[in-house]
Enzyme design. Sequence first.
Site, mmCIF file in Angstrom:
data_model
loop_
_atom_site.group_PDB
_atom_site.id
_atom_site.type_symbol
_atom_site.label_atom_id
_atom_site.label_comp_id
_atom_site.label_asym_id
_atom_site.label_seq_id
_atom_site.Cartn_x
_atom_site.Cartn_y
_atom_site.Cartn_z
ATOM 1 N N HIS A 1 -1.167 3.198 -3.875
ATOM 2 C CA HIS A 1 -0.282 2.115 -3.865
ATOM 3 C C HIS A 1 1.232 2.688 -3.701
ATOM 4 O O HIS A 1 1.798 2.559 -4.711
ATOM 5 C CB HIS A 1 -0.473 1.337 -5.066
ATOM 6 C CG HIS A 1 -0.840 0.034 -4.752
ATOM 7 N ND1 HIS A 1 -0.507 -1.046 -5.612
ATOM 8 C CD2 HIS A 1 -1.490 -0.823 -3.707
ATOM 9 C CE1 HIS A 1 -0.823 -2.163 -5.097
ATOM 10 N NE2 HIS A 1 -1.216 -1.888 -3.861
ATOM 11 N N HIS B 1 -3.624 -0.509 7.544
ATOM 12 C CA HIS B 1 -4.191 -0.240 6.243
ATOM 13 C C HIS B 1 -5.719 -1.062 6.204
ATOM 14 O O HIS B 1 -6.422 -0.448 5.471
ATOM 15 C CB HIS B 1 -3.262 -1.143 5.287
ATOM 16 C CG HIS B 1 -3.507 -1.158 3.789
ATOM 17 N ND1 HIS B 1 -3.055 -0.131 3.029
ATOM 18 C CD2 HIS B 1 -4.266 -1.986 2.918
ATOM 19 C CE1 HIS B 1 -3.556 -0.232 1.875
ATOM 20 N NE2 HIS B 1 -4.278 -1.406 1.694
#
Lengths: 732, 231
Positions: free
Chosen positions: A87, A41
């Site tokens: 998200h 990430h």
Amino acid sequence: MAALYEELGLTTEEYTKIKKILGRVPTDVELSMYSVMWSEHCSYKSSRPVLKGFPTKGPRILQGPGENAGIIDIGDGMAIAMKIESHNHPSAIEPYQGAATGVGGILRDIFTMGARPIALLDPLYFGELKNDRVKHIFEGVVEGIAGYGNCTGVPTIAGSVNFEECYEGNPLVNVMAVGLMRQDKITKGIASGEGNVVIVFGNKTGRDGIGGVSVLASQEFTAKSAAKRPSVQVGDPFTEKLCIEASLELIDNKLVVGLQDFGGAGLTCATCETASRADMGMEIDVRLVEQREPNMEAFEIMVSESQERMLAICTPENQERVLAVCRRWGLDAGVIGHVTGDGLLRVKDNGVVVGEMPAHSLADEAILYNRPAKKPAYLAEVQSFDTKALKHPKDTGKTLMKLVTSPNLCSRHWVYEQYDHMVQTNTAVLPGSDAGVLRLKDSKKAIALTVDGNGRYCYLDPYVGAQIAVAEAARNVVASGAVPLAVTDCLNFGNPEKPENFWQFKEAVRGMGVACSAFGTPVTGGNVSFYNEWQKGAIYPTPVVGMLGLIDDVNKRMTAGFKKEGHVIALIGETLPELGGSEYLKVMHKIVAGRCPALDLDKERHMHEVVLEAIKLGLIVSAHDLSEGGLGMALAESCMLSGLGARVNPDSAERSHLEVNEWLFSESQSRMLVSLPEKSMFLFDRIIHNSRVQHTYIGRVGGDDLVIDDILNIPIGEMTSAWRGTLECLIG
Amino acid sequence: MPARFGVVVFPGSNCEQDCHYAARLVGAQVAYVWHQDTDVAKYDAIILPGGFSYGDYLRTGAVAKFSPVMDAILDFVDKGGLVIGICNGFQILLEAGLLPGAMLRNRDLKFICRYTDLVVENNQTNFTNKALSGELIRLPIAHNEGNYYADEETLGEMAANGQVVLRYCDTNGIVTDAANPNGSLQNIAGIVNKQGNVFGLMPHPERAIETVLGSLDGQMIFKSMISAVSK
């Protein structure tokens, strides 16, 4: 028992590299900091080598990838900051908070750079609305976006909602934020100036969101994922609003040398990235960080992802003024350390050093992986499906109504009416048209914004599918009267360690890069989200494109609805028998197969030029891009958005080579439906004649029904209530 | 001399800039009033803007009424000053007891943002004197708690005093259930106090002040206020 580094998600190779960098065994604090910064990430370790292929430069690009957001010059000393993020996993586990904190995170990326957030856009992908869990996720996500965005006073002006089985266990919740700024206010996340002071302001730090980036975002989803709920953070949009005002006041008064938000990897990321960008070091003491609960351990403070926190770097002379501004806005604020010249990030706990490592090594030296890629076997099979062999339903009117009421094409008002889309009083085109349009106060200009991405096309052909995502975004912006300027992208894919997924990723990035070059719309940054998988495997490869366009005169903005009885309807572009991957094929035949529509980038660009010219000259009065549902759906929408009917009688040459369903529901690219007064036809014909683009007059606006030859006849009122009622009815 | 408007900024207000812009557009001289300020006497009119004051975490408007500025506003109202509360500002006026009744969550339990049609029931107020009687206007709403409630007696009293200023209606001006977006009693969208110097409304007039935004009807409210204070 697995070693600590493995539990934290690091590989043996990575652990060895850490030992080599430090020349010793890392402390637990250091290990947790490397584990979050070197997660997929944060480090983009699988994607970075591939993303190098994107065009990122252009005369209008003031800031490309690498900062908190991209910045685009829109003239008059003004600039737009924009960025998109995902998200996905937090929203699957805790839909409301997952989506809400997604909004919060992306807003911070914008105001951190000195721009006031002026718009949010939300591309959303869910499973089919057939079971309670999907409904719960869908409703929760929409409410979460509304709850956060509405409170911060940033309008959510556009987006997309898509339903497909592949997203059932792993929805995609992408959020794009856009900000407006004066170019002389651009602020970066840099910790320059030895001896400068490091301040944390905003919320207190708690134990929420520990390991969000490594545990949640960088691993596949399993049934056990619900146990990761504590890794999801809780949003506080009220504090975010105060952070916006305090940050912009600090920047306006030139009180900070650098500003950075806390995102994934929390304090670790904010400190090492700001130090690394400035080639400096930093020394902080975790006990000086305001904590929500007692006895937090040093590593917890370093990796917590508590929301609504900011890092400011200022000169010692400005320290008290910075603290005063934050406190005036009711925010916690305190000095936690200072900038050093040795390039090391030194972490102390009550004066005792608990970690010391080169800032560069955390921020930029994760091991990059050239992952193996392999063309998936399924492609040959799905692409060989021949739509020519389809047995088409007889009642075309019924078919159009099926599409109008399909979950993917029905009205989205149930969603966007929950979002405040008018606050800030700039919304010049309300949601529901091709793109959101915001006027810029004290200027004649306006900007158009859209987000697009068709996972189905990318599943059938990631290279072309990704190109179509760019083309459709550009087309939507053009249909609003805007010149496409720049792109931000959110790349949602499965586990990159599986060669088939990585092949899809590489192909999609290649396609997007080529398309962005063709349209002159550089990529200004974005986000990669891997590991989107669930029990039934990976999601469709879903690259999402956020596009910014500029309108010189807000009065020349264009909308999709017809305007007046008697106007002539023209179809620009060529319709081919392309039903592969179409909504028609899915809805009427329950099939996702075939070849996705072909795309000729030159042809597409020429079409954009012609439409923009026609808008500039004031010749056309409505423009609507043709996409999912084809010509039939575009006609229906232009009618329903205006309440006006239409009579369509194409000359037979137009569709002689096409079966009627192919003609109405093909998703051929590079097409647009426009309407114009009769008196404009002469000039319109002339500009089209001078281009490579073709057009056909197919009918006239008028009446209370959509009438297509003797093929179908549907009252607009009836169609509109079915179209508007679908989503609410499905949710039940 | 132009009318002097003060726009109050609470932590969490988010329509203060829109109100500032709108009031300036129609010719007022506008300044921000910080929630800690204790004197608003220098203004002719005060706007309590929309937003989520203090996050609205307890109950909408419930915390804002304890702000120091609210004491100053109570005093201002006593002396006859004009106060308009829009959306969250309306909710604050209800909590502060400056207007009768209370606000419940919307009937469908969802935030609603869209244009609504409204009928001006009373054009003899300081806030609607530029409207025709029974005039139809279009203003956007954007709220989660706009479901107005008051007991029978209060409703009767308000009706008798002409305190109901705006009601949600259909495009023909008929007050119907179908035209009621949030479940508000008697489709009430805006009310004044008995003295006629405090006005609360859920729709956002500041969002309908230019054709580019889809409606000009909000100008009428600010212009009426300017006219009232210029007398």
